[in-house]
Design a protein around this motif. Structure first.
Motif, mmCIF file in Angstrom:
data_model
loop_
_atom_site.group_PDB
_atom_site.id
_atom_site.type_symbol
_atom_site.label_atom_id
_atom_site.label_comp_id
_atom_site.label_asym_id
_atom_site.label_seq_id
_atom_site.Cartn_x
_atom_site.Cartn_y
_atom_site.Cartn_z
ATOM 1 N N VAL A 57 0.833 -1.200 0.000
ATOM 2 C CA VAL A 57 0.000 0.000 0.000
ATOM 3 C C VAL A 57 0.871 1.254 0.000
ATOM 4 O O VAL A 57 1.780 1.389 0.818
ATOM 5 C CB VAL A 57 -0.935 0.012 1.230
ATOM 6 C CG1 VAL A 57 -1.827 1.244 1.214
ATOM 7 C CG2 VAL A 57 -1.767 -1.262 1.283
ATOM 8 N N PRO A 59 0.189 5.367 0.129
ATOM 9 C CA PRO A 59 -0.671 6.550 0.125
ATOM 10 C C PRO A 59 -0.118 7.578 -0.875
ATOM 11 O O PRO A 59 1.092 7.791 -0.947
ATOM 12 C CB PRO A 59 -0.573 7.083 1.554
ATOM 13 C CG PRO A 59 -0.067 5.929 2.365
ATOM 14 C CD PRO A 59 0.807 5.139 1.434
ATOM 15 N N PHE A 64 -5.042 5.721 -2.156
ATOM 16 C CA PHE A 64 -4.107 4.622 -1.923
ATOM 17 C C PHE A 64 -3.891 3.840 -3.213
ATOM 18 O O PHE A 64 -4.851 3.472 -3.890
ATOM 19 C CB PHE A 64 -4.676 3.646 -0.883
ATOM 20 C CG PHE A 64 -4.915 4.239 0.468
ATOM 21 C CD1 PHE A 64 -3.907 4.267 1.421
ATOM 22 C CD2 PHE A 64 -6.163 4.756 0.806
ATOM 23 C CE1 PHE A 64 -4.131 4.802 2.679
ATOM 24 C CE2 PHE A 64 -6.399 5.281 2.056
ATOM 25 C CZ PHE A 64 -5.381 5.310 3.002
ATOM 26 N N TYR A 86 -9.163 8.477 -1.425
ATOM 27 C CA TYR A 86 -9.361 8.827 -0.029
ATOM 28 C C TYR A 86 -10.847 9.041 0.225
ATOM 29 O O TYR A 86 -11.558 9.611 -0.595
ATOM 30 C CB TYR A 86 -8.571 10.079 0.348
ATOM 31 C CG TYR A 86 -7.079 9.866 0.385
ATOM 32 C CD1 TYR A 86 -6.533 8.765 1.029
ATOM 33 C CD2 TYR A 86 -6.221 10.758 -0.222
ATOM 34 C CE1 TYR A 86 -5.160 8.557 1.070
ATOM 35 C CE2 TYR A 86 -4.839 10.565 -0.184
ATOM 36 C CZ TYR A 86 -4.328 9.466 0.463
ATOM 37 O OH TYR A 86 -2.966 9.258 0.501
ATOM 38 N N GLU A 89 -11.873 4.393 1.943
ATOM 39 C CA GLU A 89 -11.316 3.399 2.864
ATOM 40 C C GLU A 89 -12.178 3.319 4.120
ATOM 41 O O GLU A 89 -12.905 4.257 4.463
ATOM 42 C CB GLU A 89 -9.861 3.723 3.227
ATOM 43 C CG GLU A 89 -9.689 4.835 4.237
ATOM 44 C CD GLU A 89 -9.736 6.241 3.647
ATOM 45 O OE1 GLU A 89 -9.480 7.178 4.419
ATOM 46 O OE2 GLU A 89 -10.030 6.412 2.452
ATOM 47 N N TYR A 97 -3.633 -3.113 7.113
ATOM 48 C CA TYR A 97 -4.402 -2.975 5.879
ATOM 49 C C TYR A 97 -5.088 -4.302 5.575
ATOM 50 O O TYR A 97 -4.505 -5.378 5.768
ATOM 51 C CB TYR A 97 -3.489 -2.610 4.709
ATOM 52 C CG TYR A 97 -2.930 -1.208 4.784
ATOM 53 C CD1 TYR A 97 -3.713 -0.117 4.443
ATOM 54 C CD2 TYR A 97 -1.623 -0.988 5.199
ATOM 55 C CE1 TYR A 97 -3.206 1.170 4.511
ATOM 56 C CE2 TYR A 97 -1.095 0.299 5.262
ATOM 57 C CZ TYR A 97 -1.905 1.368 4.915
ATOM 58 O OH TYR A 97 -1.402 2.641 4.989
ATOM 59 N N ALA A 113 -7.988 0.579 6.078
ATOM 60 C CA ALA A 113 -6.695 1.202 6.359
ATOM 61 C C ALA A 113 -6.634 1.566 7.843
ATOM 62 O O ALA A 113 -7.664 1.877 8.442
ATOM 63 C CB ALA A 113 -6.508 2.448 5.507
#
Length: 118
Positions: A57, A59, A64, A86, A89, A97, A113
């Motif tokens: 993962v 960001p 993500f 964003y 999640e 995760y 997340a």
């Protein structure tokens, strides 16, 4: 057993079986919290929801990037690259995760997340 007691027994058995079947819509993580039923379409044996390595993962500016390699998730048989914006999640219950793949390994149903990890 009389007819009355056998009817009560059958009704109680049916109620127990019905409540057990409701639980198969979701399963627990290894750490003990339960995936939401809307995310999990399988059972503990055929895990469509599972933890994934943190290294999978990244960001970014808008969401993500998730790069799953074959074997990083029980259903991943080949590499996959997913983008999770964003806000899409769900906070993870164990600081790891997790991803739910359904109906195939090509489709993200839910992504979890760690809270505050943006």
């Amino acid at each position: 057993m009389t007819t009355g007691t056998s009817t009560v027994f059958l009704a109680a058995t049916a109620a127990i079986l019905a409540s057990m079947s409701d639980r198969t819509d979701a399963h627990e993580t290894e750490s003990g919290w339960t995936y939401p039923p809307a995310c999990c379409k399988s059972d503990q044996l055929h895990r469509d929801c599972d933890a994934i390595p943190t290294l999978d993962v990244r960001p970014g500016h808008r969401g993500f990037s998730v790069f799953l390699r074959a074997g990083d998730h029980p259903l991943a048989t080949r590499p996959h690259l997913f983008f999770i914006p964003y806000g899409d999640e769900i906070p993870s219950g164990d600081g790891r995760y997790h991803i739910c793949l359904h109906p195939t390994e090509n489709d993200v149903n839910c992504f979890f997340a760690p809270p505050g990890n943006i």
